[in-house]
Scaffold this motif. Structure first.
Motif, PDB file in Angstrom:
ATOM      1  N   VAL A   1     -33.337  39.995  21.354  1.00 28.65           N
ATOM      2  CA  VAL A   1     -32.892  39.999  19.961  1.00 28.65           C
ATOM      3  C   VAL A   1     -33.286  41.320  19.307  1.00 28.65           C
ATOM      4  CG1 VAL A   1     -33.087  38.844  17.716  1.00 28.65           C
ATOM      5  CG2 VAL A   1     -33.154  37.496  19.830  1.00 28.65           C
TER       6      VAL A   1
ATOM      7  N   ILE B   1     -28.580  38.546  18.585  1.00 28.50           N
ATOM      8  CA  ILE B   1     -28.748  38.394  20.030  1.00 28.50           C
ATOM      9  C   ILE B   1     -27.876  39.425  20.734  1.00 28.50           C
ATOM     10  CG2 ILE B   1     -28.402  36.859  22.013  1.00 28.50           C
ATOM     11  CD1 ILE B   1     -28.909  34.502  20.078  1.00 28.50           C
TER      12      ILE B   1
ATOM     13  N   ILE C   1     -30.064  34.670  15.411  1.00 30.28           N
ATOM     14  CA  ILE C   1     -30.829  33.592  16.032  1.00 30.28           C
ATOM     15  C   ILE C   1     -30.719  32.308  15.221  1.00 30.28           C
ATOM     16  CG2 ILE C   1     -32.428  35.070  17.288  1.00 30.28           C
ATOM     17  CD1 ILE C   1     -34.443  34.626  15.028  1.00 30.28           C
TER      18      ILE C   1
ATOM     19  N   PHE D   1     -36.297  29.954  19.624  1.00 32.53           N
ATOM     20  CA  PHE D   1     -36.311  30.261  18.196  1.00 32.53           C
ATOM     21  C   PHE D   1     -37.743  30.211  17.659  1.00 32.53           C
ATOM     22  CE2 PHE D   1     -36.113  29.137  13.708  1.00 32.53           C
ATOM     23  CZ  PHE D   1     -35.175  30.029  13.220  1.00 32.53           C
TER      24      PHE D   1
END
Length: 230
Positions: free
Chosen positions: A62, A67, A96, A117
């Motif tokens: 990320v 991403i 994300i 996450f």
């Protein structure tokens, strides 16, 4: 904004203490994350489906909340492989937060996204203390030259004992046994290397021989058995 009658009737009091978000480590920087775009990191996570018949290892890279790279590895469920194919198209380019709330087709992949996450937004990433983070392509490098997942497949019964079927090195073709019938090594074929040899022009038999290897005390074996037959 709608306020209850009780809140409307309260007298105002100043909010004195407001230090903001605690800093988290991101790519060798301490960041006070307030927006999705404040988040960067490279990390892995594991997910599983409700019946727990399959699992997914998800790797994301990320940069500034987006991403840029996704590696989806699955095992244990045939349908999950097709879900992974779709997820590889869905994930890159999403924030994300979007990815967390997107149907990634398979429960195991969705669960892996949830776990990632949490790691990423709390600064628990593999690249937390790496200056500049990891380059796009770092996920692919995890697979090695053969571009195959690290898979271990073993089977055993009380009646017949253990069988090594696949190791990180490759597809196991022979199990080396000593005089007590205990395993002392194994022979294998690296499928990724074999396919590379074939693509470069080798015939199948030549490629097979070139991709063979062994581990342990195979040379000391009393006998070598086929793990799938004998």
């Amino acid at each position: 904004m709608i306020y209850s009658h009780e809140v409307k009737m309260m007298c105002p009091v100043a909010q004195g203490v407001n230090h903001g978000a605690a800093p988290i480590p991101e790519e060798a920087k301490w960041v006070k994350a307030k927006e999705v775009t404040d988040i960067s990191g490279f990390t892995h996570g594991i997910g599983w489906c409700a019946p727990q018949q399959g699992t997914c290892k998800l790797t994301l890279n990320v940069k500034e909340g987006i991403i840029q790279e996704a590696l989806i590895e699955t095992i244990g469920c045939s349908g999950m492989t097709h879900s992974a194919a779709m997820a590889s198209e869905i994930l890159p380019g999403k924030t994300i937060l979007e990815a967390l709330n997107t149907d990634l087709v398979c429960d195991a992949i969705n669960t892996a996204m949830r776990e990632l996450f949490l790691q990423i937004v709390y600064g628990r990433t593999q690249s937390a203390f790496s200056e500049g983070g990891l380059q796009i392509g770092a996920g692919l490098e995890d697979l090695g030259k053969g571009l195959r997942s690290q898979i271990g497949t073993m089977y055993g019964t009380l009646a017949k004992g253990p069988r090594y079927l696949e190791m990180a090195e490759g597809y196991v073709t022979g199990i080396a046994l000593d005089e007590d019938n205990e395993i002392i090594g194994y022979q294998f074929v690296s499928i990724g290397k074999m396919m590379d040899f074939i693509k470069k022009g080798d015939d199948a038999n030549t490629a097979l021989e070139k991709a063979k290897g062994q581990y342990g005390r195979v040379q000391d074996a009393v006998k070598i058995i086929d793990p799938r037959c004998e």
